[in-house]
Design a protein around this motif. Sequence first.
Motif, PDB file in Angstrom:
ATOM      1  N   ASN A 162      -2.775  -6.979  -5.960  1.00 11.14           N
ATOM      2  CA  ASN A 162      -2.979  -5.596  -6.874  1.00 11.14           C
ATOM      3  C   ASN A 162      -3.063  -4.359  -6.115  1.00 11.14           C
ATOM      4  OD1 ASN A 162      -3.626  -3.586  -8.559  1.00 11.14           O
ATOM      5  ND2 ASN A 162      -5.066  -4.935  -9.801  1.00 11.14           N
ATOM      6  N   PRO A 163      -1.774  -3.993  -5.962  1.00 12.29           N
ATOM      7  CA  PRO A 163      -1.427  -2.997  -4.977  1.00 12.29           C
ATOM      8  C   PRO A 163      -2.056  -1.510  -5.400  1.00 12.29           C
ATOM      9  CG  PRO A 163       0.709  -3.715  -5.340  1.00 12.29           C
ATOM     10  CD  PRO A 163      -0.210  -4.551  -6.419  1.00 12.29           C
ATOM     11  N   GLU A 164      -2.800  -1.454  -6.789  1.00 13.64           N
ATOM     12  CA  GLU A 164      -3.551  -0.264  -7.065  1.00 13.64           C
ATOM     13  C   GLU A 164      -4.932  -0.579  -6.791  1.00 13.64           C
ATOM     14  OE1 GLU A 164      -2.466   0.918 -11.091  1.00 13.64           O
ATOM     15  OE2 GLU A 164      -0.358   1.085 -10.693  1.00 13.64           O
ATOM     16  N   TRP A 165      -5.510  -1.418  -6.335  1.00 14.71           N
ATOM     17  CA  TRP A 165      -6.717  -1.676  -6.245  1.00 14.71           C
ATOM     18  C   TRP A 165      -7.372  -0.754  -4.915  1.00 14.71           C
ATOM     19  CZ3 TRP A 165      -7.711  -7.551  -6.004  1.00 14.71           C
ATOM     20  CH2 TRP A 165      -8.136  -7.879  -7.211  1.00 14.71           C
ATOM     21  N   LEU A 166      -8.391   0.030  -5.037  1.00 17.31           N
ATOM     22  CA  LEU A 166      -9.111   0.460  -3.853  1.00 17.31           C
ATOM     23  C   LEU A 166      -9.626  -0.493  -2.753  1.00 17.31           C
ATOM     24  CD1 LEU A 166     -10.661   3.792  -4.751  1.00 17.31           C
ATOM     25  CD2 LEU A 166      -8.383   3.290  -4.511  1.00 17.31           C
ATOM     26  N   ILE A 167      -9.463  -0.428  -1.659  1.00 15.62           N
ATOM     27  CA  ILE A 167      -9.805  -1.727  -0.865  1.00 15.62           C
ATOM     28  C   ILE A 167     -10.437  -1.096   0.409  1.00 15.62           C
ATOM     29  CG2 ILE A 167      -9.387  -3.633   0.314  1.00 15.62           C
ATOM     30  CD1 ILE A 167      -6.908  -3.958  -1.605  1.00 15.62           C
ATOM     31  N   PRO A 168     -11.698  -1.102   0.594  1.00 12.92           N
ATOM     32  CA  PRO A 168     -12.204  -0.294   1.892  1.00 12.92           C
ATOM     33  C   PRO A 168     -12.089  -1.016   3.070  1.00 12.92           C
ATOM     34  CG  PRO A 168     -14.056  -1.472   0.672  1.00 12.92           C
ATOM     35  CD  PRO A 168     -12.897  -1.728  -0.156  1.00 12.92           C
ATOM     36  N   ARG A 171       0.840  -1.376  -0.046  1.00 14.47           N
ATOM     37  CA  ARG A 171      -0.141   0.018  -0.032  1.00 14.47           C
ATOM     38  C   ARG A 171       0.887   1.289   0.057  1.00 14.47           C
ATOM     39  NH1 ARG A 171      -3.757   0.426   5.179  1.00 14.47           N
ATOM     40  NH2 ARG A 171      -1.472   1.036   6.028  1.00 14.47           N
ATOM     41  N   ALA A 172       1.919   1.240   0.894  1.00 14.65           N
ATOM     42  CA  ALA A 172       2.718   2.533   1.032  1.00 14.65           C
ATOM     43  C   ALA A 172       3.611   2.766  -0.330  1.00 14.65           C
ATOM     44  CB  ALA A 172       3.933   2.087   2.085  1.00 14.65           C
ATOM     45  N   GLU A 173       4.099   1.537  -1.073  1.00 13.06           N
ATOM     46  CA  GLU A 173       4.555   1.846  -2.501  1.00 13.06           C
ATOM     47  C   GLU A 173       3.843   2.537  -3.315  1.00 13.06           C
ATOM     48  OE1 GLU A 173       5.683  -2.219  -4.010  1.00 13.06           O
ATOM     49  OE2 GLU A 173       6.932  -2.531  -2.314  1.00 13.06           O
ATOM     50  N   VAL A 174       2.464   2.295  -3.312  1.00 15.12           N
ATOM     51  CA  VAL A 174       1.734   2.918  -4.325  1.00 15.12           C
ATOM     52  C   VAL A 174       1.003   4.380  -3.730  1.00 15.12           C
ATOM     53  CG1 VAL A 174      -0.391   2.712  -5.694  1.00 15.12           C
ATOM     54  CG2 VAL A 174       1.096   0.820  -5.850  1.00 15.12           C
TER      55      VAL A 174
END
Length: 332
Positions: free
Chosen positions: A251-257, A32-35
């Motif tokens: 998928n690090p680019e996903w929005l995940i709530p 998460r931090a990477e993206v």
Amino acid sequence: MNNPFRPAEIVEMLKLRGEAQQQLFAEARCKRAEVWGDRIVLRGVVEITNLCKVNCEYCPMRRDNTKSNDTYLMTVPQIMEAVEAIKEAGIKVVFFQAGEIPQTTKIVTALIPQIRELFDNDVEILLNLGNKPHQDYALFKALGANTYIIKHETSDPDLHLKIRHETLDERLSYMRDLLELGFKVGTGTIIGLPGQTIESIAQDLLLGQTLGVHMMSASAFVPAPNTPMDHLPNGSLETTLNYIAISRIMNPEWLIPSVSALEKVSKDGQLMGLEAGANVMTVNFTPDYSLQKYLIYGKDRYIVKRNHVETLLGQVGLRTFPEHWYDYLAAR
Ligand code: SF4
């Protein structure tokens, strides 16, 4: 995009507990931090009706309950008042959620231009209104809606038909339509449905990846009163958190709530969701006169308010995004 994991590997990761589970969460936070750095997306939701023509076995707003429910359908001026509160709170994602009824098309069609004007176009309009004909989706898009959530709930075709009374293929056809129209699309799964296997939960993740969605959510099943599933146990918090973490790694680019159902199944559930790699929080702006009627998992649900989100973000050292997440991703 290629799937980095085989189904059996995902199954093993879903089962991790203890120290190995903590390592999984740490890896998800790293991704998460990477993206995304220390930024999360903050949404403001208005639940515009509790009427629904679908009959999902787990949902108190199901068609069979319409007669006994205290139903409501907000008007355009009522909804705009709630949207103004979202703007005043400094939130730039306006999220409309509703049961699946044809009337929401006309209402939302009237709202989109007004919202764009109110925010001087600096707004993301996110819809979760269920299955609609192609021309409705196309109209929403043409007017300026950006994103749409349409969850597959379970990738097991038999289970899907049993609990939602429509086929998985039908649901996915609406999802594909939205993707082809250029929406950023979110899907999601419920963890802990009766008869659901861990292998099918792994397939839920792979399905989202194969479809090319932009947002993935996981919600622990919460048995709701006045439904055929009211006697069943909660879904596993641990498996749900692992699903969030695997989604982030996959998928690090996903929005995940980090969804409110997590808070419902466990104190600090949403905090745990953020620690497992989630990057979206949603504040509820449904007016008080409707709030208790939106029976997402019964009257006794967890209502997320702004101060709760601020406290959580402070605890995990995260902040909200100043720009729109899709512009940020496009510029990377
Ligand atoms: S889950 Fe959604 S589609 Fe299903 S009955 Fe409830 S409101 Fe309707």
